[in-house]
Motif scaffolding. Structure first.
Motif, PDB file in Angstrom:
ATOM      1  N   UNK A  11       0.824  -1.209   0.000  1.00 49.00           N
ATOM      2  CA  UNK A  11       0.000   0.000   0.000  1.00 49.00           C
ATOM      3  C   UNK A  11       0.860   1.263   0.000  1.00 49.00           C
ATOM      4  N   UNK A  12       2.056   1.155   0.585  1.00 50.44           N
ATOM      5  CA  UNK A  12       2.966   2.300   0.662  1.00 50.44           C
ATOM      6  C   UNK A  12       3.900   2.398  -0.540  1.00 50.44           C
ATOM      7  N   UNK A  13       3.688   1.546  -1.526  1.00 47.14           N
ATOM      8  CA  UNK A  13       4.446   1.653  -2.772  1.00 47.14           C
ATOM      9  C   UNK A  13       5.673   0.779  -2.862  1.00 47.14           C
ATOM     10  N   UNK A  14       5.918  -0.061  -1.881  1.00 48.01           N
ATOM     11  CA  UNK A  14       7.109  -0.916  -1.910  1.00 48.01           C
ATOM     12  C   UNK A  14       6.952  -2.036  -2.922  1.00 48.01           C
ATOM     13  N   UNK A  15       8.083  -2.531  -3.358  1.00 44.57           N
ATOM     14  CA  UNK A  15       8.134  -3.772  -4.127  1.00 44.57           C
ATOM     15  C   UNK A  15       8.617  -4.854  -3.176  1.00 44.57           C
ATOM     16  N   UNK A  16       7.871  -5.958  -3.133  1.00 46.70           N
ATOM     17  CA  UNK A  16       8.046  -6.904  -2.033  1.00 46.70           C
ATOM     18  C   UNK A  16       8.222  -8.328  -2.553  1.00 46.70           C
ATOM     19  N   UNK A  17       9.261  -8.995  -2.062  1.00 43.74           N
ATOM     20  CA  UNK A  17       9.389 -10.433  -2.247  1.00 43.74           C
ATOM     21  C   UNK A  17       8.592 -11.121  -1.156  1.00 43.74           C
ATOM     22  N   UNK A  26      -2.471 -17.053  -0.219  1.00 45.32           N
ATOM     23  CA  UNK A  26      -2.433 -15.639   0.192  1.00 45.32           C
ATOM     24  C   UNK A  26      -1.502 -14.796  -0.676  1.00 45.32           C
ATOM     25  N   UNK A  27      -0.426 -15.400  -1.141  1.00 46.76           N
ATOM     26  CA  UNK A  27       0.512 -14.693  -2.021  1.00 46.76           C
ATOM     27  C   UNK A  27      -0.152 -14.383  -3.349  1.00 46.76           C
ATOM     28  N   UNK A  28      -0.879 -15.350  -3.873  1.00 48.89           N
ATOM     29  CA  UNK A  28      -1.568 -15.149  -5.152  1.00 48.89           C
ATOM     30  C   UNK A  28      -2.580 -14.004  -5.046  1.00 48.89           C
ATOM     31  N   UNK A  29      -3.236 -13.888  -3.899  1.00 49.77           N
ATOM     32  CA  UNK A  29      -4.209 -12.816  -3.711  1.00 49.77           C
ATOM     33  C   UNK A  29      -3.525 -11.452  -3.751  1.00 49.77           C
ATOM     34  N   UNK A  30      -2.362 -11.331  -3.129  1.00 53.82           N
ATOM     35  CA  UNK A  30      -1.630 -10.063  -3.136  1.00 53.82           C
ATOM     36  C   UNK A  30      -1.119  -9.732  -4.536  1.00 53.82           C
ATOM     37  N   UNK A  31      -0.653 -10.729  -5.262  1.00 54.09           N
ATOM     38  CA  UNK A  31      -0.182 -10.505  -6.636  1.00 54.09           C
ATOM     39  C   UNK A  31      -1.334 -10.042  -7.524  1.00 54.09           C
ATOM     40  N   UNK A  32      -2.497 -10.662  -7.348  1.00 50.09           N
ATOM     41  CA  UNK A  32      -3.662 -10.269  -8.139  1.00 50.09           C
ATOM     42  C   UNK A  32      -4.070  -8.834  -7.844  1.00 50.09           C
ATOM     43  N   UNK A  33      -3.905  -8.401  -6.593  1.00 49.72           N
ATOM     44  CA  UNK A  33      -4.319  -7.061  -6.206  1.00 49.72           C
ATOM     45  C   UNK A  33      -3.306  -5.991  -6.593  1.00 49.72           C
ATOM     46  N   UNK A  34      -2.008  -6.319  -6.481  1.00 52.45           N
ATOM     47  CA  UNK A  34      -0.971  -5.299  -6.662  1.00 52.45           C
ATOM     48  C   UNK A  34      -0.129  -5.468  -7.921  1.00 52.45           C
ATOM     49  N   UNK A  35      -0.216  -6.615  -8.575  1.00 54.07           N
ATOM     50  CA  UNK A  35       0.510  -6.819  -9.831  1.00 54.07           C
ATOM     51  C   UNK A  35       1.838  -7.540  -9.643  1.00 54.07           C
ATOM     52  N   UNK A  36       2.248  -8.239 -10.678  1.00 57.68           N
ATOM     53  CA  UNK A  36       3.464  -9.038 -10.616  1.00 57.68           C
ATOM     54  C   UNK A  36       4.726  -8.185 -10.542  1.00 57.68           C
ATOM     55  N   UNK A  37       4.647  -6.942 -10.987  1.00 58.13           N
ATOM     56  CA  UNK A  37       5.830  -6.081 -10.917  1.00 58.13           C
ATOM     57  C   UNK A  37       6.079  -5.558  -9.501  1.00 58.13           C
ATOM     58  N   UNK A  38       5.099  -5.706  -8.614  1.00 59.50           N
ATOM     59  CA  UNK A  38       5.227  -5.204  -7.241  1.00 59.50           C
ATOM     60  C   UNK A  38       5.373  -6.322  -6.226  1.00 59.50           C
ATOM     61  N   UNK A  39       4.866  -7.497  -6.541  1.00 64.07           N
ATOM     62  CA  UNK A  39       4.833  -8.605  -5.591  1.00 64.07           C
ATOM     63  C   UNK A  39       5.430  -9.847  -6.241  1.00 64.07           C
ATOM     64  N   UNK A  40       6.524 -10.314  -5.674  1.00 64.63           N
ATOM     65  CA  UNK A  40       7.263 -11.441  -6.236  1.00 64.63           C
ATOM     66  C   UNK A  40       7.167 -12.648  -5.310  1.00 64.63           C
TER      67      UNK A  40
END
Length: 237
Positions: A11-17, A26-40
């Protein structure tokens, strides 16, 4: 707690592994919400140094550098009196809650140093400060990571690596609900702990995560070697 912290960072703009061992949902849900370029997504066993090192290197290769790491590893075991704990449970708890933290540090510290500094934040427990009936081995591990973090903080301060621990008390998670509702021994201890909290309620995962996110931020640039309780006043030391 880890999911809440990951969401706050995103939410604060970080890119997160985003690490997981076996449950990727749960990881898939975050990737779907924030995009693959932000969540690895990073799949690894935290007790396997080679696997974890490879995962951290994947994050660095994708995002360019590592600025911070939040470790929330823990076991999901029933509370038991010390003399009823099997050797297998002792070994599993130590491997996960102590060795897993050490392995994480071995994997991430070289990259934090290479980046010119950064934040390494561990989520432990107030049990590591004062002990807890029914969680003797876990409390020993949590106390160990407090000492481990303080030692790392001293050793790597000149490399501008800041190391801190967030120590939650009883926190409203699925694990806690299962513990107090479906286990007689755990329920007695858990409910006694809740009655001892001055704020008269258990914590929220987001409240623990918020403390961790602060310690990962630039606002915490002069804080290192600390074990900060987020427990509603259950402990005050």
């Amino acid at each position: 707690m880890g999911h809440a912290a990951a969401k706050m960072l995103l939410d604060r703009g970080a890119r997160v592994g985003l690490h997981y061992r076996s449950n990727a949902e749960p990881i898939k849900q975050l990737i779907a919400e924030y995009g693959q370029d932000r969540a690895l997504p990073i799949q690894a066993d935290l007790t396997d140094r080679a696997m974890l090192t490879s995962g951290v290197e994947q994050v660095v290769a994708t995002y360019g550098q590592l600025d911070g790491c939040l470790n929330t590893v823990g076991t999901a075991l029933r509370m038991k009196p010390f003399l009823d704990i099997s050797d297998d449970v002792v070994d599993e708890t130590i491997a996960t809650e102590l060795r897993g933290v050490i392995t994480s540090a071995q994997a991430v510290l070289p990259h934090l140093i290479e980046a010119g500094g950064g934040h390494f934040v561990l989520v432990g427990s107030d049990s590591g400060k004062v002990g807890t009936s029914g969680e003797v081995i876990s409390a020993a591990c949590r106390g160990g990571i407090v000492s481990f973090a303080k030692s790392l903080a001293r050793e790597y301060a000149r490399q501008n690596v800041l190391v801190n621990v967030v120590c939650p008390g009883p926190t409203d998670t699925g694990l806690w609900e299962d513990l107090v509702e479906n286990d007689e021994f755990g329920g007695k201890i858990g409910n006694a702990m809740i009655r001892a909290i001055p704020l008269r309620r258990i914590g929220k995962a987001e409240e623990v995560a918020a403390a961790a996110i602060f310690l990962l931020s630039g606002e915490a640039s002069y804080i290192t070697g600390q074990a900060i309780s987020v427990s509603g006043g259950l402990t005050m030391s």
